[in-house]
Scaffold this motif. Structure first.
Motif, PDB file in Angstrom:
ATOM      1  N   GLU A 121      31.847  32.201  35.209  1.00 29.26           N
ATOM      2  CA  GLU A 121      31.289  33.357  35.911  1.00 29.26           C
ATOM      3  C   GLU A 121      32.211  34.571  35.889  1.00 29.26           C
ATOM      4  O   GLU A 121      31.746  35.705  35.983  1.00 29.26           O
ATOM      5  N   LYS A 122      33.515  34.349  35.736  1.00 31.80           N
ATOM      6  CA  LYS A 122      34.460  35.462  35.787  1.00 31.80           C
ATOM      7  C   LYS A 122      34.858  35.974  34.402  1.00 31.80           C
ATOM      8  O   LYS A 122      35.776  36.784  34.281  1.00 31.80           O
ATOM      9  N   ALA A 138      39.047  38.763  27.740  1.00 30.07           N
ATOM     10  CA  ALA A 138      37.870  37.965  28.062  1.00 30.07           C
ATOM     11  C   ALA A 138      37.538  37.962  29.544  1.00 30.07           C
ATOM     12  O   ALA A 138      36.396  37.697  29.930  1.00 30.07           O
ATOM     13  N   THR A 139      38.510  38.271  30.387  1.00 28.39           N
ATOM     14  CA  THR A 139      38.301  38.208  31.835  1.00 28.39           C
ATOM     15  C   THR A 139      37.610  39.463  32.336  1.00 28.39           C
ATOM     16  O   THR A 139      38.023  40.587  32.037  1.00 28.39           O
ATOM     17  N   ASP A 140      36.566  39.281  33.097  1.00 25.53           N
ATOM     18  CA  ASP A 140      35.803  40.398  33.665  1.00 25.53           C
ATOM     19  C   ASP A 140      36.464  40.848  34.961  1.00 25.53           C
ATOM     20  O   ASP A 140      36.646  40.055  35.887  1.00 25.53           O
ATOM     21  N   THR A 141      36.828  42.105  35.017  1.00 23.27           N
ATOM     22  CA  THR A 141      37.496  42.637  36.210  1.00 23.27           C
ATOM     23  C   THR A 141      36.548  43.413  37.127  1.00 23.27           C
ATOM     24  O   THR A 141      36.980  44.013  38.102  1.00 23.27           O
ATOM     25  N   SER A 142      35.233  43.389  36.789  1.00 23.40           N
ATOM     26  CA  SER A 142      34.281  44.174  37.575  1.00 23.40           C
ATOM     27  C   SER A 142      33.974  43.539  38.922  1.00 23.40           C
ATOM     28  O   SER A 142      33.509  44.223  39.851  1.00 23.40           O
ATOM     29  N   GLY A 143      34.199  42.221  39.034  1.00 21.61           N
ATOM     30  CA  GLY A 143      33.872  41.532  40.264  1.00 21.61           C
ATOM     31  C   GLY A 143      32.422  41.090  40.352  1.00 21.61           C
ATOM     32  O   GLY A 143      32.025  40.452  41.332  1.00 21.61           O
ATOM     33  N   VAL A 144      31.627  41.402  39.325  1.00 22.21           N
ATOM     34  CA  VAL A 144      30.217  41.003  39.309  1.00 22.21           C
ATOM     35  C   VAL A 144      30.091  39.679  38.558  1.00 22.21           C
ATOM     36  O   VAL A 144      30.434  39.613  37.372  1.00 22.21           O
ATOM     37  N   PRO A 145      29.623  38.611  39.183  1.00 21.45           N
ATOM     38  CA  PRO A 145      29.475  37.322  38.495  1.00 21.45           C
ATOM     39  C   PRO A 145      28.547  37.455  37.287  1.00 21.45           C
ATOM     40  O   PRO A 145      27.587  38.230  37.310  1.00 21.45           O
TER      41      PRO A 145
END
Length: 307
Positions: free
Chosen positions: A140-141, A105-112
């Motif tokens: 957001e993450k 579920a965690t976004d690792t792209s760094g884009v909010p």
């Protein structure tokens, strides 16, 4: 086009009661009220048989309203006659669900997340989140699919539905009490992986659709419940799956491929004696690509049990 049906299909077909649901915010605890009368329900049930093997197929809704009298009559008789309960996934404990889900579920792209949305969708998204009590900054993450799932879970709670009252929860409790083994057709990692593997475009469309349809959700999910209670498998399937056919990638991943795998599992199980009770999302047991249709391709006939 509208993504309403994909939104509901992803919610109703893919969420296993207790898996994603356990990561959503808990419903507000209300004062105790006198127990309501049981509401009769006769959901659909099928059986596949040969000379020494019986497989029951029961279509569930993973989160239900309380006081529904569905676990009786033919369903109870079939369950009691079975030596094993098969779910989409065995219900995990919250710690296990969190441990599996967070990396997916965690976004690792760094884009909010807010920056991934079109400017025209941001205000509606923020308003929907605020309405359901989630500060947009708090998610957001996370990947868009997870936020969409969280919205759907809160909308279910608001409409009076709970995974604790769902079919899987009741069946699991009964199986545990009776000493019946519980196994799954999929793992939690696999099931949540279907969301995680969606393209960013599909994930964002899923999220935007959940925002657009949040005010319609109550009416839609109650219409599904009415068809489930009446045993109207085809009517329920039409509500859940209708527009998935216009999204061929989602339709293939969520329904066709899974139904084929499950039919293959049942076909292998028919080679061993015994009786098992399989409970999967009701949308898998109706329509042109249903589990029953896939079984027929393997020369196995599923017969509807009439109450």
């Amino acid at each position: 086009m509208t993504f309403t049906r994909p939104f509901l299909a992803l919610t109703a077909l893919l969420l296993s009661g207790g898996a994603v649901a356990q990561t959503a915010p808990a419903p507000v605890q209300m004062p105790a009220t006198p127990r309501a009368a049981t509401v009769p329900a006769d959901p659909a049930l099928w059986v596949v048989k040969d000379k020494d093997t019986t497989v029951y197929l029961f279509g569930t809704i993973h989160a239900l309203k309380p006081h529904l009298g569905w676990f009786d009559s033919a369903v109870r008789k079939a369950f009691d006659a079975s030596g094993q309960l098969i779910l989409e996934i065995p219900l995990p404990d919250p710690a296990t669900a969190q441990a599996v889900m967070l990396p997916l579920a965690t976004d690792t792209s760094g884009v909010p997340l807010m920056q991934k949305l079109n400017a025209g969708d941001r205000a509606a998204y923020a308003a929907a989140m605020t309405k359901l009590g989630i500060p947009p900054a708090a998610v957001e993450k996370f990947e868009p699919w997870f936020v969409a799932v969280t919205l759907s879970q809160l909308a279910l709670q608001k409409a009076g539905f709970s995974a604790a009252d769902g079919a899987e929860a009741a069946l699991s409790a009964a199986a545990t009490a009776a000493g019946k083994p519980i196994t799954g057709l999929e793992t939690l990692q696999q099931q949540l992986g279907y969301f995680h593997a969606l393209s960013q475009a599909d994930q964002i469309a899923f999220l935007v659709s959940s925002v657009q349809d949040i005010d319609k959700f109550d009416g839609m999910i109650n219409a599904m419940l009415d068809r489930w209670k009446a045993g109207d498998a085809e009517g329920l399937s039409a509500l859940m799956n209708e527009d998935l056919t216009s999204q061929p990638n989602l339709y293939r991943i969520l329904l066709v491929e899974r139904n084929k795998r499950w039919a293959a599992w049942i076909s292998e199980r028919m080679k061993k004696p015994g009786t098992v009770f399989i409970a999967v999302g009701a949308g898998h047991l109706a329509g042109r690509d249903s589990v029953q249709v896939q079984l027929a391709k393997r020369h196995l006939k599923a017969v509807r049990i009439r109450y």
